[in-house]
Enzyme design. Sequence first.
Site, short mmCIF file in Angstrom:
data_model
loop_
_atom_site.label_atom_id
_atom_site.label_comp_id
_atom_site.label_asym_id
_atom_site.label_seq_id
_atom_site.Cartn_x
_atom_site.Cartn_y
_atom_site.Cartn_z
N TRP A 100 -39.88 2.01 10.19
CA TRP A 100 -40.09 0.70 10.46
C TRP A 100 -41.43 -0.09 10.32
O TRP A 100 -41.74 -0.95 9.64
CB TRP A 100 -39.45 0.29 11.78
N ASP A 167 -42.63 -5.41 17.33
CA ASP A 167 -40.98 -5.08 16.93
C ASP A 167 -40.61 -4.23 18.13
O ASP A 167 -40.75 -3.07 18.47
CB ASP A 167 -41.16 -4.28 15.76
N LYS A 191 -29.25 -3.41 17.91
CA LYS A 191 -29.70 -1.95 18.60
C LYS A 191 -29.57 -2.24 20.07
O LYS A 191 -29.19 -1.18 20.66
CB LYS A 191 -31.28 -1.73 18.25
C1 LIG Z 1 -33.43 -1.02 12.90
C2 LIG Z 1 -34.81 -1.58 13.01
C3 LIG Z 1 -35.28 -2.42 12.17
C4 LIG Z 1 -34.44 -3.25 10.97
O1 LIG Z 1 -33.59 -4.02 11.29
P1 LIG Z 1 -32.78 -4.82 10.49
O2 LIG Z 1 -32.06 -5.82 11.49
O3 LIG Z 1 -31.60 -3.98 9.85
O4 LIG Z 1 -33.50 -5.49 9.47
C5 LIG Z 1 -36.66 -2.76 12.33
N1 LIG Z 1 -37.56 -2.19 13.26
C6 LIG Z 1 -36.86 -1.15 14.06
C7 LIG Z 1 -37.64 -0.89 15.28
C8 LIG Z 1 -35.41 -0.92 14.03
O5 LIG Z 1 -35.05 -0.05 14.96
#
Ligand SMILES: *Cc1c(COP(=O)(O)O)cnc(C)c1O
Length: 354
Positions: A100, A167, A191
């Site tokens: 990511w 993030d 998540k």
């Molecule tokens: C799943 C994830 C993403 C991507 O998320 P989307 O909502 O599918 O764009 C980005 N960063 C992390 C840490 C993730 O676990």
Amino acid sequence: MKKHNFSAGPCILPQEVLLKASEAIMDFNGSGLSLIEVSHRGKDFVDVMENARALAIELLGLEGKGYKALYLQGGASLEFLMVAYNLLETKAGYLNTGTWSSKAIKEAQLFGEVIEVGSSKDENFNYIPKGYSVPKGLDYLHLTSNNTIFGTQLKKFPKVDTTLVCDMSSDIFSRQLDYSQFDLIYAGAQKNMGPAGTTLVVVKEDILGKVSRKIPAMLDYRIHIGKDSMFNTPSVFAVYTSLMTLKWLKDLGGIAAIEEINDKKAQLLYSEIDLNPVFDGFAKKEDRSNMNATFTLTNDKLKDTFDAMWKEAGINGLNGHRSVGGYRASMYNALSLESVGALVDVMSEMERKG
Ligand SMILES: *Cc1c(COP(=O)(O)O)cnc(C)c1O
């Protein structure tokens, strides 16, 4: 019967949240209409949005500190470029800790110079780089607090005198932190806080408006703030269900209470991984994630037996990501200690057989 859901994302949600969401689909607040067929400008939904924004700020301990919460669309993946669009004038620093962060770097490179301050790519991202230095003059430093795919997690955050962006898609609301050390936090809801379809962005307002480029309205955080996160039609279902999950968390005692449970779950599983000779942990011990535990079988010949056993025990979502292989047990907030216990039972049964 409900399965023990270790899925990495979309994730397990509390049963009571699923119930409330399904009730609102049939009849929203006794209106005789469904949540997903009423105007988002009506009072009932405007209240949902305002409560969801306020509760996110409250749970993170950011009230009265100049932050705004937004529920946007496009996933965390759109934030990779929105962050750069809104904040990157000349150069930014990125800590590369996995798939990511690598994707975030690639998007930011479209907008300016990217300096990788550290990377763990040399060992397939099984650790968090430490002792790296952060150069002067960055527009911001970008971190990924939890690496969902590799199962590593930042335990300490660097003290920097630049804007700090993080993030937190896979560990937001999972542990106590001084969230005010970050200037912008983003997280795809699916998540750890709700269904897919919305992204929580928490941003300190005073970091915005400093880049010289023109920003398209849909990508401009200031426009979304000015419109109270209703610039365009929001994902009404995802926002409502996220609000129900945040309320569930608050009733439980907030982040302090869930952190205690999350610590117990992680201790239970990692001690089994460490003591059981049939399994090997993937991530370096000191960097292990409390949310996603990655592990492999020491003997690949046991794969079919183990796979049959955990499926038989009502466990779902244990297969590892293709870039790591093996297994990944995601233990997000709504997963119970009992579910982790069920997995650990299967693992010790496997030891007796193996
Ligand atoms: C799943 C994830 C993403 C991507 O998320 P989307 O909502 O599918 O764009 C980005 N960063 C992390 C840490 C993730 O676990």
